[in-house]
Design a protein around this motif. Sequence first.
Motif, short mmCIF file in Angstrom:
data_model
loop_
_atom_site.label_atom_id
_atom_site.label_comp_id
_atom_site.label_asym_id
_atom_site.label_seq_id
_atom_site.Cartn_x
_atom_site.Cartn_y
_atom_site.Cartn_z
N ASN A 1 38.78 45.52 19.80
CA ASN A 1 38.00 44.30 19.82
C ASN A 1 38.60 43.35 18.79
N VAL A 2 39.38 42.41 19.26
CA VAL A 2 40.09 41.49 18.38
C VAL A 2 39.09 40.61 17.64
N THR A 3 39.33 40.43 16.35
CA THR A 3 38.46 39.55 15.57
C THR A 3 38.90 38.10 15.77
N LEU A 4 37.99 37.19 15.53
CA LEU A 4 38.34 35.77 15.62
C LEU A 4 39.44 35.43 14.62
N LYS A 5 39.38 36.02 13.45
CA LYS A 5 40.40 35.76 12.43
C LYS A 5 41.78 36.15 12.94
N SER A 6 41.89 37.33 13.53
CA SER A 6 43.18 37.78 14.07
C SER A 6 43.62 36.91 15.24
N LEU A 7 42.69 36.58 16.12
CA LEU A 7 43.03 35.75 17.28
C LEU A 7 43.52 34.38 16.84
N VAL A 8 42.83 33.76 15.90
CA VAL A 8 43.23 32.44 15.41
C VAL A 8 44.62 32.50 14.78
N LYS A 9 44.89 33.56 14.03
CA LYS A 9 46.21 33.72 13.40
C LYS A 9 47.31 33.84 14.47
N ILE A 10 47.05 34.64 15.49
CA ILE A 10 48.04 34.83 16.56
C ILE A 10 48.23 33.53 17.34
N LYS B 1 51.06 28.08 18.43
CA LYS B 1 50.69 26.67 18.36
C LYS B 1 49.63 26.30 19.41
N LEU B 2 48.62 27.17 19.51
CA LEU B 2 47.50 26.95 20.43
C LEU B 2 46.19 27.00 19.67
N THR B 3 45.22 26.25 20.14
CA THR B 3 43.88 26.36 19.60
C THR B 3 43.12 27.38 20.43
N VAL B 4 41.99 27.81 19.91
CA VAL B 4 41.14 28.75 20.65
C VAL B 4 40.70 28.10 21.97
N GLU B 5 40.37 26.82 21.91
CA GLU B 5 39.94 26.10 23.12
C GLU B 5 41.04 26.08 24.17
N PHE C 1 41.52 29.69 25.73
CA PHE C 1 40.50 30.10 26.68
C PHE C 1 40.43 29.16 27.88
N ALA C 2 40.78 27.89 27.71
CA ALA C 2 40.85 26.97 28.85
C ALA C 2 41.91 27.47 29.83
N ASP C 3 43.04 27.93 29.30
CA ASP C 3 44.10 28.48 30.15
C ASP C 3 43.62 29.72 30.89
N LEU C 4 42.85 30.58 30.21
CA LEU C 4 42.32 31.77 30.86
C LEU C 4 41.36 31.39 31.99
N LEU C 5 40.55 30.37 31.77
CA LEU C 5 39.62 29.92 32.80
C LEU C 5 40.36 29.31 33.99
N LYS C 6 41.43 28.56 33.71
CA LYS C 6 42.24 27.99 34.79
C LYS C 6 42.84 29.10 35.64
#
Length: 89
Positions: A56-65, A70-74, A77-82
């Motif tokens: 279960n990836v943490t938000l901190k780890s995800l934001v760092k990755i 050079k991507l934002t969280v938005e 996840f927008a790409d995943l939804l597309k």
Amino acid sequence: MGAVKEEEILSILLEKVGKKLEDLRKKQGYTSHETFAYDNELPRVQYWRIEKGKTNVTLKSLVKILAIHKLTVEEFFADLLKEKKATKK
């Protein structure tokens, strides 16, 4: 929603997140998760587990990755939804 259903949904989401991160890594030319993790000062085993949807990836780890890519969280996840909408068509 039952606990089993929630676990199923979480498992599927973690796998999708991991697959997307693997695709991003490969687009940067990294064939190995170990090299990518090492070059970006990430724990190699933890990064492998994230890519494989095994943790279960943490938000901190995800934001760092995502910052490495050079991507934002938005955007991520927008790409995943597309992708999800494209596969439904």
